[in-house]
Design a protein around this motif. Structure first.
Motif, PDB file in Angstrom:
ATOM      1  N   PRO A 129      39.208  30.857  31.286  1.00 39.85           N
ATOM      2  CA  PRO A 129      39.206  30.976  29.821  1.00 39.85           C
ATOM      3  C   PRO A 129      39.392  32.407  29.332  1.00 39.85           C
ATOM      4  CG  PRO A 129      37.018  30.452  30.683  1.00 39.85           C
ATOM      5  CD  PRO A 129      37.964  30.270  31.806  1.00 39.85           C
ATOM      6  N   ALA A 130      38.922  33.404  30.103  1.00 38.17           N
ATOM      7  CA  ALA A 130      39.078  34.798  29.669  1.00 38.17           C
ATOM      8  C   ALA A 130      40.550  35.183  29.599  1.00 38.17           C
ATOM      9  CB  ALA A 130      38.325  35.731  30.611  1.00 38.17           C
ATOM     10  N   VAL A 131      41.332  34.733  30.593  1.00 36.64           N
ATOM     11  CA  VAL A 131      42.765  35.031  30.599  1.00 36.64           C
ATOM     12  C   VAL A 131      43.453  34.309  29.445  1.00 36.64           C
ATOM     13  CG1 VAL A 131      44.904  34.792  31.903  1.00 36.64           C
ATOM     14  CG2 VAL A 131      42.806  35.502  33.068  1.00 36.64           C
ATOM     15  N   THR A 132      43.094  33.060  29.224  1.00 32.42           N
ATOM     16  CA  THR A 132      43.687  32.293  28.130  1.00 32.42           C
ATOM     17  C   THR A 132      43.416  32.956  26.784  1.00 32.42           C
ATOM     18  OG1 THR A 132      43.377  30.268  29.424  1.00 32.42           O
ATOM     19  CG2 THR A 132      43.785  30.020  27.064  1.00 32.42           C
ATOM     20  N   ARG A 133      42.175  33.417  26.592  1.00 32.27           N
ATOM     21  CA  ARG A 133      41.843  34.098  25.332  1.00 32.27           C
ATOM     22  C   ARG A 133      42.613  35.402  25.186  1.00 32.27           C
ATOM     23  NH1 ARG A 133      36.475  32.237  26.644  1.00 32.27           N
ATOM     24  NH2 ARG A 133      35.992  34.272  27.535  1.00 32.27           N
ATOM     25  N   ARG A 171      39.503  47.992  37.390  1.00 29.90           N
ATOM     26  CA  ARG A 171      40.527  47.721  38.401  1.00 29.90           C
ATOM     27  C   ARG A 171      40.519  46.227  38.694  1.00 29.90           C
ATOM     28  NH1 ARG A 171      40.533  52.742  42.778  1.00 29.90           N
ATOM     29  NH2 ARG A 171      41.702  54.170  41.421  1.00 29.90           N
ATOM     30  N   VAL A 172      41.713  45.627  38.632  1.00 33.97           N
ATOM     31  CA  VAL A 172      41.845  44.181  38.771  1.00 33.97           C
ATOM     32  C   VAL A 172      42.835  43.892  39.895  1.00 33.97           C
ATOM     33  CG1 VAL A 172      42.398  42.032  37.576  1.00 33.97           C
ATOM     34  CG2 VAL A 172      41.478  43.976  36.280  1.00 33.97           C
ATOM     35  N   PRO A 173      42.476  43.038  40.876  1.00 30.53           N
ATOM     36  CA  PRO A 173      43.436  42.659  41.920  1.00 30.53           C
ATOM     37  C   PRO A 173      44.634  41.939  41.324  1.00 30.53           C
ATOM     38  CG  PRO A 173      41.203  42.025  42.536  1.00 30.53           C
ATOM     39  CD  PRO A 173      41.156  42.425  41.091  1.00 30.53           C
ATOM     40  N   PHE A 174      45.822  42.283  41.806  1.00 30.92           N
ATOM     41  CA  PHE A 174      47.051  41.696  41.273  1.00 30.92           C
ATOM     42  C   PHE A 174      47.196  40.244  41.705  1.00 30.92           C
ATOM     43  CE2 PHE A 174      51.837  41.208  41.808  1.00 30.92           C
ATOM     44  CZ  PHE A 174      52.050  40.909  40.485  1.00 30.92           C
ATOM     45  N   ALA A 175      47.429  39.376  40.751  1.00 31.13           N
ATOM     46  CA  ALA A 175      47.769  37.984  41.013  1.00 31.13           C
ATOM     47  C   ALA A 175      48.883  37.586  40.059  1.00 31.13           C
ATOM     48  CB  ALA A 175      46.544  37.085  40.827  1.00 31.13           C
ATOM     49  N   TYR A 176      49.748  36.718  40.513  1.00 24.35           N
ATOM     50  CA  TYR A 176      50.910  36.343  39.710  1.00 24.35           C
ATOM     51  C   TYR A 176      50.839  34.870  39.344  1.00 24.35           C
ATOM     52  CZ  TYR A 176      55.696  35.242  38.389  1.00 24.35           C
ATOM     53  OH  TYR A 176      56.807  34.805  37.705  1.00 24.35           O
ATOM     54  N   ASP A 177      50.984  34.598  38.074  1.00 20.22           N
ATOM     55  CA  ASP A 177      51.081  33.232  37.584  1.00 20.22           C
ATOM     56  C   ASP A 177      52.383  33.135  36.798  1.00 20.22           C
ATOM     57  OD1 ASP A 177      50.929  30.870  35.943  1.00 20.22           O
ATOM     58  OD2 ASP A 177      48.789  30.791  36.372  1.00 20.22           O
ATOM     59  N   PRO A 178      53.326  32.307  37.255  1.00 19.33           N
ATOM     60  CA  PRO A 178      54.643  32.272  36.589  1.00 19.33           C
ATOM     61  C   PRO A 178      54.598  31.775  35.153  1.00 19.33           C
ATOM     62  CG  PRO A 178      54.434  30.501  38.219  1.00 19.33           C
ATOM     63  CD  PRO A 178      53.239  31.382  38.402  1.00 19.33           C
ATOM     64  N   ARG A 213      39.686  42.692  30.284  1.00 17.74           N
ATOM     65  CA  ARG A 213      39.276  43.175  31.611  1.00 17.74           C
ATOM     66  C   ARG A 213      39.467  42.160  32.725  1.00 17.74           C
ATOM     67  NH1 ARG A 213      33.667  46.553  30.406  1.00 17.74           N
ATOM     68  NH2 ARG A 213      34.318  47.450  28.395  1.00 17.74           N
ATOM     69  N   GLU A 214      39.819  40.926  32.408  1.00 20.58           N
ATOM     70  CA  GLU A 214      40.004  39.883  33.427  1.00 20.58           C
ATOM     71  C   GLU A 214      38.743  39.694  34.274  1.00 20.58           C
ATOM     72  OE1 GLU A 214      43.444  38.608  34.248  1.00 20.58           O
ATOM     73  OE2 GLU A 214      44.379  39.737  32.625  1.00 20.58           O
ATOM     74  N   ASP A 274      40.699  46.448  24.732  1.00 18.19           N
ATOM     75  CA  ASP A 274      39.576  45.722  25.300  1.00 18.19           C
ATOM     76  C   ASP A 274      39.222  44.520  24.420  1.00 18.19           C
ATOM     77  OD1 ASP A 274      37.674  45.186  27.176  1.00 18.19           O
ATOM     78  OD2 ASP A 274      36.353  46.855  26.657  1.00 18.19           O
ATOM     79  N   LEU A 275      38.624  43.516  25.041  1.00 20.07           N
ATOM     80  CA  LEU A 275      38.176  42.313  24.344  1.00 20.07           C
ATOM     81  C   LEU A 275      36.692  42.095  24.609  1.00 20.07           C
ATOM     82  CD1 LEU A 275      41.060  39.859  25.369  1.00 20.07           C
ATOM     83  CD2 LEU A 275      40.892  41.153  23.237  1.00 20.07           C
ATOM     84  N   ASP A 276      36.017  41.439  23.677  1.00 15.26           N
ATOM     85  CA  ASP A 276      34.619  41.067  23.926  1.00 15.26           C
ATOM     86  C   ASP A 276      34.564  39.702  24.616  1.00 15.26           C
ATOM     87  OD1 ASP A 276      34.990  39.098  21.981  1.00 15.26           O
ATOM     88  OD2 ASP A 276      33.967  40.230  20.405  1.00 15.26           O
ATOM     89  N   GLY A 277      33.363  39.183  24.809  1.00 15.48           N
ATOM     90  CA  GLY A 277      33.203  37.920  25.513  1.00 15.48           C
ATOM     91  C   GLY A 277      33.817  36.728  24.814  1.00 15.48           C
ATOM     92  N   ASP A 278      34.064  36.839  23.527  1.00 14.79           N
ATOM     93  CA  ASP A 278      34.680  35.751  22.773  1.00 14.79           C
ATOM     94  C   ASP A 278      36.200  35.889  22.660  1.00 14.79           C
ATOM     95  OD1 ASP A 278      32.200  34.511  22.245  1.00 14.79           O
ATOM     96  OD2 ASP A 278      31.844  35.897  20.577  1.00 14.79           O
ATOM     97  N   GLY A 279      36.747  36.905  23.331  1.00 16.64           N
ATOM     98  CA  GLY A 279      38.181  37.121  23.268  1.00 16.64           C
ATOM     99  C   GLY A 279      38.647  37.838  22.026  1.00 16.64           C
ATOM    100  N   GLU A 280      37.722  38.512  21.308  1.00 22.65           N
ATOM    101  CA  GLU A 280      38.087  39.277  20.116  1.00 22.65           C
ATOM    102  C   GLU A 280      38.239  40.752  20.472  1.00 22.65           C
ATOM    103  OE1 GLU A 280      38.758  37.849  17.278  1.00 22.65           O
ATOM    104  OE2 GLU A 280      38.170  35.857  18.004  1.00 22.65           O
ATOM    105  N   PHE A 281      39.148  41.438  19.780  1.00 20.21           N
ATOM    106  CA  PHE A 281      39.348  42.861  20.030  1.00 20.21           C
ATOM    107  C   PHE A 281      38.115  43.657  19.619  1.00 20.21           C
ATOM    108  CE2 PHE A 281      43.878  41.538  19.548  1.00 20.21           C
ATOM    109  CZ  PHE A 281      44.313  41.943  20.805  1.00 20.21           C
ATOM    110  N   THR A 282      37.683  44.572  20.492  1.00 21.19           N
ATOM    111  CA  THR A 282      36.551  45.448  20.175  1.00 21.19           C
ATOM    112  C   THR A 282      36.984  46.693  19.421  1.00 21.19           C
ATOM    113  OG1 THR A 282      36.746  46.714  22.229  1.00 21.19           O
ATOM    114  CG2 THR A 282      35.412  44.700  22.311  1.00 21.19           C
ATOM    115  N   GLY A 283      38.282  47.005  19.457  1.00 19.50           N
ATOM    116  CA  GLY A 283      38.780  48.266  18.921  1.00 19.50           C
ATOM    117  C   GLY A 283      38.963  49.308  20.003  1.00 19.50           C
TER     118      GLY A 283
END
Length: 679
Positions: free
Chosen positions: A83-87, A173-180, A191-192, A299-308
């Motif tokens: 859900p974090a990626v979707t948001r 730092r986020v490990p690279f993963a690919y989703d087409p 932050r994924e 950056d985004l918060d836990g609800d997927g909103e921009f923090t600024g």
């Protein structure tokens, strides 16, 4: 066979974070693959995985089979984005372009030859849909004020560090993963799920200002290790004894430039004026506007909103035996510190001073009309480049290529596009990234100005001829590929061909245009190695940059020399497939297994034949420039202008000294000529 088995086992245990998970690469050449060099058997390093190549800049459509393989792995894994990626994907789409006016930095001019510029905290909106962002700034604006100076009039600037508080940009730092089915990871906000890095959060406000392109002494150049903390001032003197040009200032602190520029200390224009430029009567005042382009993430918060908050999101493309992190790119393009702004313009001529201030991203700038067509060449002209005006205007026919650090002095005629809304775009976007940079809103009424572009711009520019460049002392700098470790900057000296089998660590052979094969050895590779290049003040030298990167679509390296201007002489394309990494003494060695073959002559743009201080080095290219060392003496730096690369030691010192002083050096060990037989 025992040696072969042990080395193969070690290689097979190394995983690279691509696709849906860690993929072992030991079998790519076969576990028993060997190289023989200098009489010793060693294991070859397997080829770089395709998706890792994509993560380092090569578009997926240039890598046969990479997308299909990734889709198959994704289907087999059964993993879907959380859900974090979707948001994050939704949030990126909700930010609307062209809602905010383009900020135009105010102009500062020194009184009595002196000026004070304060580095201080500010809270600014980067887009009207965002909360305010905490920034470290020059004089309170995201892009610093434009400083104007006159040729030949000295300007002393006190760069005061009035910063305070914690580091304002979280880093992950986020490990690279690919989703087409999704935008690439660096083109998504948030932050994924990765935790903020404590080492970055603990950074103090430690800064040093480099006036990029200034011909000045070593003590005023902004040496990377001479940074200051709050309460101190960096005192710099700029002679301004150089042609009218669009220079710029930015942070250059050792190891952390790539992070400091994210805070807001990334750019400000510094314009030198002279009589030659004044006589041209170019558009000025409200019709001369800096366009400072860079990309950022949010950056985004836990609800997927921009923090600024801005976010430094590093993508880890390999984690064993070295951690390799993709240099930063982000989904949100900014011009003058605002995301996707607009500018109201009259239906007449404008002068734009364009700068690529990004960490890593190259741009191909185009202006498109409402039908998606480019401006006609007579309405879009390049009149200058990094270090000054061109001899004559150059019509734009395929866009303006700018790697990080490069500038373009542009003339644009909006008169034939009255009432239209035009877009400045990057014609090199990645999948999922918005191509738009900004919008021009052209007035409907006619402009009655009488400006016409001059046919001749800078009669004072005298280019160096290829013959004169060929007779000058030579320097060779090599950039190694990304993988199996970070790229390195090698300074080379010519030697006799070695006896025995190749490859040998640090030995590179290549073929010249006339078929001559030359042999070079590595004499320095990190910033802390002793100085190998010492230059006579006032001399002209021929510097050559050779990229051994094999992937044709990878991002280019912008090669930069401090305190000088140079001119492109030639660009050649090579087959670099015979540069090889191999296991050696618990680490990696690298060299050519046979001489690199020259394939063809490349092309230099009109801008690259003008006054430059950054030049694009694409994969498998050898670029030659003629450098005139007119600055006062001192210790300077040359480096790749991708900030992450210079911070990981793709940066080397060089020294300029008076010739009479060099002649008295003990045993002649100054590295003056650096060629065959040099120490």
């Amino acid at each position: 066979m025992r040696l072969t088995s042990q080395l193969g086992d070690r290689l097979a245990r190394r995983g690279f974070l691509v696709g849906a998970g860690a993929v072992g690469t030991g079998a790519a050449l076969g576990a028993g693959a060997l190289l023989v060099g200098g009489g010793t058997a060693r294991a070859a390093v397997p080829p770089r995985p395709d998706l890792m190549t994509a993560a380092l800049g090569t578009p997926l459509d240039r890598i046969p089979g990479a997308v299909a393989d990734a889709k198959a792995r994704s289907a087999r894994s059964g993993k879907r984005p959380g859900p974090a990626v979707t948001r994050a994907v939704r949030a990126a789409k909700e930010l609307k372009p062209f809602r905010d006016p383009l900020p135009v930095p105010r102009v500062l001019r020194g009184r009595g030859g002196a000026l004070t510029v304060s580095m201080r905290e500010a809270r600014l909106r980067l887009h009207s849909q965002l909360p305010p962002t905490r920034l470290w700034t020059y004089e309170g604006t995201h892009v610093g004020p434009t400083i104007e100076a006159l040729r030949g009039r000295r300007l002393r600037i006190a760069w005061e560090n009035d910063l305070k508080g914690d580091f304002p940009v979280p880093a992950v730092r986020v490990p690279f993963a690919y989703d087409p089915d999704l935008p690439l990871m660096w083109d998504r906000p948030g932050r994924e799920g990765a935790p903020a890095r404590g080492d970055v959060a603990a950074l103090p406000p430690w800064t040093v200002v480099h006036l990029h392109g200034a011909v000045t002494g070593g003590g005023n150049d902004g040496w990377a290790e001479n940074a200051i903390l709050p309460g101190a001032a960096q005192l710099s003197e700029y002679p301004n004894k150089q042609s009218a040009a669009g220079l710029w200032y930015h942070d250059h602190a050792m190891h952390i430039t790539h992070l400091n520029v994210m805070t807001g200390l990334g750019s400000g224009a510094y314009l030198i004026r002279d009589e030659e430029e004044k006589r041209l009567r170019l558009p000025s005042g409200e019709r001369e506007i800096p366009l400072v382009v860079f990309d950022r993430n949010l950056d985004l918060d836990g609800d997927g909103e921009f923090t600024g908050d801005l976010l430094y999101k590093g993508i880890v493309v390999a984690d064993d035996p070295y951690t390799l992190v993709r240099p930063f790119t982000g989904p949100f393009s900014m011009v003058n510190g605002v995301i996707w702004p607009y500018l109201d313009v009259a239906a007449g001529w404008y002068r734009f001073r364009a700068l690529n201030a990004a960490n890593n991203r190259p741009y191909l700038l185009k202006i498109l009309d409402e039908d998606g067509k480019e401006l006609p060449p007579e309405a879009f002209l390049v009149i200058g480049t990094d270090a000054g005006l061109l001899p004559k205007p150059d019509p734009v026919t395929g866009g303006i290529p700018l790697t990080p650090g490069e500038r373009a002095d542009l003339l644009v005629d909006f008169s034939r596009l009255r009432g239209q809304r035009l877009r400045l775009v990057n014609a090199l976007p990645e999948p999922g990234a918005r191509a738009d940079l900004m919008q021009f809103r052209v007035e409907s009424r006619a402009d009655h100005g009488d400006f016409a572009p001059p046919k001749r711009l800078s009669p004072s520019f005298t280019p160096t001829s290829p013959a004169a460049a060929a007779a000058a002392p030579e320097r060779l700098v090599i950039v190694t590929p990304v993988y199996p470790k970070d790229p390195e900057l090698w300074e080379m000296e010519e030697v006799d061909a070695p006896k025995g089998d190749l490859p040998i660590d640090g030995i590179v052979q290549f073929e010249e245009a006339d078929g001559t094969v030359r042999t070079f050895k590595r004499v320095a590779a990190t910033f802390t190695d002793p100085v190998r290049f010492t230059v006579a003040a006032g001399s002209t030298e021929r510097w050559r940059f050779l990229s051994l990167e094999k992937s044709a679509g990878a991002y280019p390296h912008p090669m930069h020399l401090h305190s000088v201007a140079f001119q492109g002489i030639s660009r050649d394309v090579y087959d670099v497939s015979d540069f090889t990494f191999f296991e050696q003494d618990g680490g990696y060695g690298a060299g050519t297994s046979k001489p690199l073959k020259r394939l063809k002559a490349g092309e230099l743009t009109a801008a690259e034949r003008g006054r430059k201080d950054v030049i694009r080095l694409a994969p498998a290219e050898l670029v030659t420039v003629a450098v005139r060392f007119e600055a006062p003496s001192g210790r300077f730096m040359h480096h790749c202008h991708i900030y992450e690369h210079e911070d990981m030691m793709m940066m080397r010192p060089f020294v300029v000294q008076p010739k009479a002083v060099m002649d008295l050096a003990p045993h002649g060990r100054t590295g003056q000529h650096g060629g065959h037989g040099a120490p």
